[in-house]
Design a protein around this motif. Structure first.
Motif, PDB file in Angstrom:
ATOM      1  N   UNK A  12      58.186 111.994 -99.419  1.00 21.71           N
ATOM      2  CA  UNK A  12      57.637 111.485 -98.159  1.00 21.71           C
ATOM      3  C   UNK A  12      58.321 112.114 -96.947  1.00 21.71           C
ATOM      4  N   UNK A  13      59.617 112.438 -97.071  1.00 21.23           N
ATOM      5  CA  UNK A  13      60.327 113.059 -95.952  1.00 21.23           C
ATOM      6  C   UNK A  13      59.733 114.426 -95.625  1.00 21.23           C
ATOM      7  N   UNK A  14      59.408 115.208 -96.649  1.00 20.34           N
ATOM      8  CA  UNK A  14      58.777 116.506 -96.424  1.00 20.34           C
ATOM      9  C   UNK A  14      57.387 116.332 -95.816  1.00 20.34           C
ATOM     10  N   UNK A  15      56.702 115.286 -96.231  1.00 25.24           N
ATOM     11  CA  UNK A  15      55.381 115.012 -95.678  1.00 25.24           C
ATOM     12  C   UNK A  15      55.469 114.693 -94.189  1.00 25.24           C
ATOM     13  N   UNK A  16      56.484 113.926 -93.800  1.00 25.03           N
ATOM     14  CA  UNK A  16      56.670 113.604 -92.389  1.00 25.03           C
ATOM     15  C   UNK A  16      56.898 114.855 -91.561  1.00 25.03           C
ATOM     16  N   UNK A  17      57.698 115.776 -92.071  1.00 27.14           N
ATOM     17  CA  UNK A  17      57.937 117.038 -91.356  1.00 27.14           C
ATOM     18  C   UNK A  17      56.641 117.831 -91.208  1.00 27.14           C
ATOM     19  N   UNK A  18      55.830 117.844 -92.263  1.00 27.69           N
ATOM     20  CA  UNK A  18      54.553 118.544 -92.196  1.00 27.69           C
ATOM     21  C   UNK A  18      53.640 117.909 -91.157  1.00 27.69           C
ATOM     22  N   UNK A  19      53.663 116.593 -91.057  1.00 29.29           N
ATOM     23  CA  UNK A  19      52.835 115.886 -90.077  1.00 29.29           C
ATOM     24  C   UNK A  19      53.249 116.215 -88.648  1.00 29.29           C
ATOM     25  N   UNK A  20      54.563 116.275 -88.419  1.00 29.22           N
ATOM     26  CA  UNK A  20      55.064 116.601 -87.087  1.00 29.22           C
ATOM     27  C   UNK A  20      54.651 118.023 -86.706  1.00 29.22           C
ATOM     28  N   UNK A  21      54.814 118.952 -87.650  1.00 32.67           N
ATOM     29  CA  UNK A  21      54.415 120.337 -87.388  1.00 32.67           C
ATOM     30  C   UNK A  21      52.923 120.422 -87.095  1.00 32.67           C
ATOM     31  N   UNK A  23      50.994 118.031 -85.834  1.00 33.15           N
ATOM     32  CA  UNK A  23      50.706 117.418 -84.535  1.00 33.15           C
ATOM     33  C   UNK A  23      51.060 118.358 -83.379  1.00 33.15           C
ATOM     34  N   UNK A  24      52.133 119.111 -83.532  1.00 33.32           N
ATOM     35  CA  UNK A  24      52.596 119.979 -82.445  1.00 33.32           C
ATOM     36  C   UNK A  24      51.846 121.305 -82.380  1.00 33.32           C
ATOM     37  N   UNK A  25      51.045 121.613 -83.391  1.00 31.98           N
ATOM     38  CA  UNK A  25      50.297 122.868 -83.398  1.00 31.98           C
ATOM     39  C   UNK A  25      49.043 122.720 -82.544  1.00 31.98           C
ATOM     40  N   UNK A  50      41.693 108.108 -79.049  1.00 31.44           N
ATOM     41  CA  UNK A  50      41.214 107.083 -79.990  1.00 31.44           C
ATOM     42  C   UNK A  50      40.021 107.590 -80.799  1.00 31.44           C
ATOM     43  N   UNK A  51      39.132 108.348 -80.155  1.00 33.11           N
ATOM     44  CA  UNK A  51      37.983 108.890 -80.862  1.00 33.11           C
ATOM     45  C   UNK A  51      38.388 109.874 -81.943  1.00 33.11           C
ATOM     46  N   UNK A  52      39.297 110.783 -81.601  1.00 35.03           N
ATOM     47  CA  UNK A  52      39.764 111.776 -82.567  1.00 35.03           C
ATOM     48  C   UNK A  52      40.445 111.111 -83.756  1.00 35.03           C
ATOM     49  N   UNK A  53      41.267 110.110 -83.482  1.00 34.19           N
ATOM     50  CA  UNK A  53      41.983 109.449 -84.573  1.00 34.19           C
ATOM     51  C   UNK A  53      41.080 108.534 -85.382  1.00 34.19           C
ATOM     52  N   UNK A 163      49.260 108.123 -87.353  1.00 27.31           N
ATOM     53  CA  UNK A 163      50.275 107.526 -86.499  1.00 27.31           C
ATOM     54  C   UNK A 163      51.050 108.562 -85.705  1.00 27.31           C
ATOM     55  N   UNK A 164      51.472 109.635 -86.385  1.00 27.65           N
ATOM     56  CA  UNK A 164      52.213 110.697 -85.697  1.00 27.65           C
ATOM     57  C   UNK A 164      51.307 111.416 -84.711  1.00 27.65           C
ATOM     58  N   UNK A 165      50.083 111.713 -85.142  1.00 24.72           N
ATOM     59  CA  UNK A 165      49.149 112.386 -84.249  1.00 24.72           C
ATOM     60  C   UNK A 165      48.798 111.537 -83.043  1.00 24.72           C
ATOM     61  N   UNK A 166      48.659 110.232 -83.247  1.00 24.47           N
ATOM     62  CA  UNK A 166      48.335 109.326 -82.145  1.00 24.47           C
ATOM     63  C   UNK A 166      49.451 109.303 -81.110  1.00 24.47           C
ATOM     64  N   UNK A 167      50.688 109.309 -81.572  1.00 24.13           N
ATOM     65  CA  UNK A 167      51.833 109.297 -80.650  1.00 24.13           C
ATOM     66  C   UNK A 167      51.857 110.551 -79.792  1.00 24.13           C
TER      67      UNK A 167
END
Length: 214
Positions: A12-21, A23-25, A50-53, A163-167
């Motif tokens: 899950x930790x690796x997944x979180x890093x992938x999510x952050x990357x 979101x920032x792309x 909200x629409x995108x998410x 959640x990460x993308x929404x933030x």
């Protein structure tokens, strides 16, 4: 950990890093949020968020239920969704290019802008088959299909992406609100922004139409 094991979630930790990357792309979502908030303020920008998410929730459920797999195995389904999404982007871009808004005329009211931004954000996301395939390709890599409830694991991972993308996207909407205040002071910049944004949306639509299923 017991819950993660039950759901089959791994690394899950690796997944979180992938999510952050992810979101920032920068991509279409980033551009769309900045455009809407820049033209109509951060409230409308948050509607786009909200629409995108909401679209991402649709893709998460589709991946968990196996519906997205149809896009991977059916060239027809992929093509239909792809051309619908491309047509919508082209249509939206052309409308912006052809708009004849006066330099001193405000855009739309907040209520109309909020609803339109939400609808457009959701449709551009839902009608993009590449997003559907991304969720289908990414989420199962971090869930064991031999777990007791792997579908729920996919949903948890999808909600993590959201959640990460929404933030991050909410922060983008607030940043775009600063641009909106500048455009209020210089209305003619808004006209040029419409032309630039229309051109970019049009190019995104053409690019989507030309993409191949992989």
């Amino acid at each position: 950990m017991a819950l993660m094991d039950t759901l089959g979630i791994q690394h899950y930790d690796a997944f979180l890093l992938a999510c952050v990357a992810l979101a920032l792309t920068p991509g279409l979502d980033t551009f769309y949020i900045l455009t809407r908030s820049g033209r109509e303020g951060h409230v409308v920008g948050l509607a786009a968020v909200l629409g995108i998410n909401t679209g991402c929730i649709v893709h998460t459920l589709a991946a968990a239920l196996g519906i997205s797999a149809i896009l991977m195995t059916s060239a027809l389904a992929f093509s239909v969704l792809k051309y619908l999404g491309a047509a919508y982007l082209v249509w939206t871009g052309v409308r912006m290019l052809l708009s004849r808004r006066s330099a001193h005329q405000p855009t739309v009211t907040r209520g109309q802008g909020f609803a339109a931004a939400f609808r457009q954000g959701m449709l551009t996301n839902v009608l993009n088959p590449k997003v559907a395939l991304f969720f289908l390709a990414l989420l199962p890599q971090f869930v064991s299909m031999h777990a007791a409830h792997p579908q729920f694991g996919l949903v948890v991972l999808g909600l993590t992406v959201i959640g990460i993308g929404l933030t991050w996207s909410s922060a983008l909407a607030l940043m775009g609100g600063r641009v909106h205040r500048l455009l209020l002071a210089k209305p003619r910049l808004g006209q040029w922004m419409d032309r630039v944004c229309g051109t970019i949306l049009l190019s995104f639509g053409v690019k989507l139409a030309l993409q191949q299923r992989s």
